[in-house]
Design a protein around this motif. Structure first.
Motif, short mmCIF file in Angstrom:
data_model
loop_
_atom_site.label_atom_id
_atom_site.label_comp_id
_atom_site.label_asym_id
_atom_site.label_seq_id
_atom_site.Cartn_x
_atom_site.Cartn_y
_atom_site.Cartn_z
N THR A 62 59.36 38.45 40.09
CA THR A 62 60.25 37.91 39.98
C THR A 62 60.38 36.81 38.90
O THR A 62 61.32 36.13 38.38
CB THR A 62 60.83 37.12 41.27
OG1 THR A 62 59.96 36.22 41.84
CG2 THR A 62 61.19 38.18 42.32
N ASP A 63 59.06 36.28 38.56
CA ASP A 63 58.88 35.28 37.50
C ASP A 63 57.67 35.26 36.87
O ASP A 63 56.41 35.81 37.59
CB ASP A 63 59.05 34.11 37.92
CG ASP A 63 59.43 33.13 36.80
OD1 ASP A 63 59.77 33.46 35.70
OD2 ASP A 63 59.54 31.68 37.35
N ARG A 113 58.99 45.81 32.51
CA ARG A 113 59.48 44.55 32.52
C ARG A 113 58.55 43.56 32.05
O ARG A 113 58.89 42.55 31.45
CB ARG A 113 59.69 44.14 33.87
CG ARG A 113 60.86 45.25 34.60
CD ARG A 113 62.18 44.76 34.21
NE ARG A 113 62.88 43.33 34.64
CZ ARG A 113 63.16 43.11 35.65
NH1 ARG A 113 63.32 43.78 36.76
NH2 ARG A 113 63.25 41.57 35.86
N VAL A 114 57.30 43.64 32.04
CA VAL A 114 56.21 42.56 31.46
C VAL A 114 56.34 42.78 30.18
O VAL A 114 56.36 41.63 29.65
CB VAL A 114 54.84 43.28 31.85
CG1 VAL A 114 53.73 42.54 31.40
CG2 VAL A 114 54.59 43.45 33.36
N GLU A 174 59.03 43.28 28.33
CA GLU A 174 60.36 42.59 28.20
C GLU A 174 59.89 41.09 28.20
O GLU A 174 60.60 40.38 27.36
CB GLU A 174 61.21 43.19 29.05
CG GLU A 174 62.71 43.38 28.61
CD GLU A 174 63.55 44.13 29.75
OE1 GLU A 174 63.98 43.21 30.65
OE2 GLU A 174 63.69 45.40 29.87
N ARG A 175 59.46 40.96 29.39
CA ARG A 175 59.31 39.33 29.51
C ARG A 175 58.53 38.62 28.56
O ARG A 175 58.54 37.47 28.35
CB ARG A 175 58.81 39.01 30.74
CG ARG A 175 59.85 39.24 32.04
CD ARG A 175 59.17 39.02 33.30
NE ARG A 175 60.17 39.52 34.46
CZ ARG A 175 60.80 38.62 35.11
NH1 ARG A 175 60.47 37.46 34.91
NH2 ARG A 175 61.55 39.10 35.98
N SER A 176 57.38 39.48 28.05
CA SER A 176 56.63 38.87 27.14
C SER A 176 57.10 38.88 25.66
O SER A 176 56.42 38.42 24.65
CB SER A 176 55.14 39.48 27.15
OG SER A 176 55.28 40.72 27.03
#
Ligand SMILES: Cc1cc2nc3c(=O)[nH]c(=O)nc-3n(C[C@H](O)[C@H](O)[C@H](O)COP(=O)(O)OP(=O)(O)OC[C@H]3O[C@@H](n4cnc5c(N)ncnc54)[C@H](O)[C@@H]3O)c2cc1C
Length: 412
Positions: A144-145, A180-181, A183-185
């Motif tokens: 989630t974060d 997602r990893v 994307e988030r980085s």
């Protein structure tokens, strides 16, 4: 000795480890398995249950190098009896009679590759990981974060209705094409979506395949026929989006007629024994495979056209290479999450993957082109593959994974 320890209790909401792998698919679990006995404490976060993750209906072309990686890890004895090795590969250009045949003697190996079910490989890896110390699963779990610090990364994970805070020296994105990893980085990607989709299904056929895998190039896209045990084959047919969709929706009799035209009768009477599934096809490469505290492997880092069945094989090489880099860094008491350590992985794998991405793209474009000079050029290419042994051996070594730097795990 690791500086971080896992406190394994469901009531704990705070947990430290050396390495978090997001994605427990074949690539993520291979990375964890290749770190067995490294002394590193690993947590794998998987969005599905173990059984759901292994239930995907797909068989892959598995390269000789991938087989060696599994052998080096110690899971090959479990996998090999359940998959189909093949000895020959036949390439052809539509209905042109000039067929290129590759045989094991070209490489001096016993086989030229294998066809392996997703579930067979993933279940073997899941079982193997149960025997490894220092590896823990969190599934069905959702990140989630994520937060970056100088000495580590913090990850909030929702699992069984509770949010856990994890802290690690390194996070690895093995969470597939829509990572997602990644994307988030904020790691950017380059590439394109193809004009084609891929239709896959399994058939039962009358005549034996004689341990032969086929790749037949039509101007609409290539069709791979991958032999499975007991007169079954996995078909991977690429065609323009509308054609692929129409083929998926055809009634069974009309579909069989279409299929038999494409197979040219070589397998005799054919029956479709699985669902017909359609996938979009894309070429994608990340600008970076690593940054401080982060590495990407498998489809999270790159995707390629399915011609030649290379995608998973590239991911397995990433996993084995990253495991080797991390082991060596840990043995030298280096920080495994430092950019210096992780750049060794990026330098090793990014160029090799790009070569295969380019090769598969070239194959698809060259054989889709109906311009006469192009047809002449590709027929010349096929002629060279047939009659010039060094060209043949080079192409075969590239596609079986025997070109490029092999991870130590695969050298025995
Ligand atoms: C039609 C088709 C045919 C193909 N044929 C071949 C072939 O013959 N040979 C070959 O080598 N390759 C082939 N490929 C490519 C191959 O399927 C992929 O390269 C390979 O599956 C990638 O593996 P992966 O573990 O990186 O990603 P995935 O298989 O996508 O696994 C990712 C895992 O991460 C989990 N996950 C996703 N998001 C999250 C999240 N946010 N948090 C936690 N977990 C998450 C997923 O549940 C999954 O278990 C083919 C592809 C297609 C589409």
């Amino acid at each position: 000795m690791t500086q971080n320890q896992i406190h394994d209790s469901s009531s704990n909401i705070s947990q430290d480890c050396d390495l978090i792998i997001v994605g427990g698919g074949i690539v993520g679990t291979t990375l964890a398995a290749a770190l067995k006995d490294s002394g590193l404490q690993v947590i794998i976060i998987e969005a599905q249950t173990l059984e759901q993750a292994a239930a995907r209906q797909r068989a892959y072309n598995l390269s000789l190098l991938s087989g060696r990686i599994f052998e080096g890890i110690g899971v090959w004895e479990e996998i090999l009896p359940k998959i189909a090795p093949y000895r020959n590969i036949r390439l052809s250009d539509g209905k042109s009679p000039g067929i290129v045949e590759f045989i094991p003697e070209d490489l001096g190996t016993e086989f030229l590759g294998y066809v392996a079910g997703h579930g067979v490989m993933l279940r073997a890896l899941q079982q193997f990981l149960k025997t490894c110390d220092g590896i823990q699963w969190l599934c069905s779990a959702e990140v989630t974060d994520m937060g970056w610090e100088e000495t580590g990364v913090t990850v909030a994970v929702r699992v069984e209705g509770e949010v856990r805070q994890l802290r690690s020296r390194l996070i690895v994105g093995a969470d597939g094409a829509r990572s997602r990893v990644r994307e988030r980085s904020l790691i950017s990607t380059r590439g394109w979506k193809y004009w084609q989709s891929c239709l896959t299904f399994e058939i039962q056929h009358q005549h034996p395949c004689n341990d032969t895998a086929f790749e037949r190039f039509w101007h609409t896209g290539p069709m791979g026929v991958l032999p499975l045990p007991e007169n079954r084959c996995q078909i991977v047919l690429t065609a323009p989006h509308a054609t692929a969709k129409a083929l998926k929706e055809l009634d069974e009799a009309s579909f069989l007629q279409e299929l038999e035209t494409r197979l040219g009768g070589v397998l005799g009477k054919v029956e479709v024994i699985s669902d017909r599934l359609v996938f979009p096809v894309q070429l994608m490469q990340c600008d970076r495979y690593a940054r401080s505290r982060l590495a990407l492997v498998g489809d999270a880092a790159h995707c390629c056209h399915p011609v030649g069945g290379q995608g998973l094989n590239l991911g397995l090489r990433d996993a084995a290479a990253l495991a080797q880099v991390l082991r060596e860094a840990h043995q030298r008491e280096e920080d495994i999450g430092s950019l210096t350590a992780l750049q060794r992985y990026e330098q090793w794998r990014k160029g090799e993957n790009l070569a295969i991405l380019g090769f598969t793209d070239f194959l698809d474009r060259a054989f889709s082109n109906q311009w006469l000079p192009f047809i002449f050029l590709r027929r010349l290419g096929l002629w060279m593959l047939r009659y010039l042994q060094p060209v043949k051996v080079f192409a075969l070594a590239l596609m079986t994974g025997l070109k490029g730097r092999a991870p130590e795990l695969a050298q025995y």
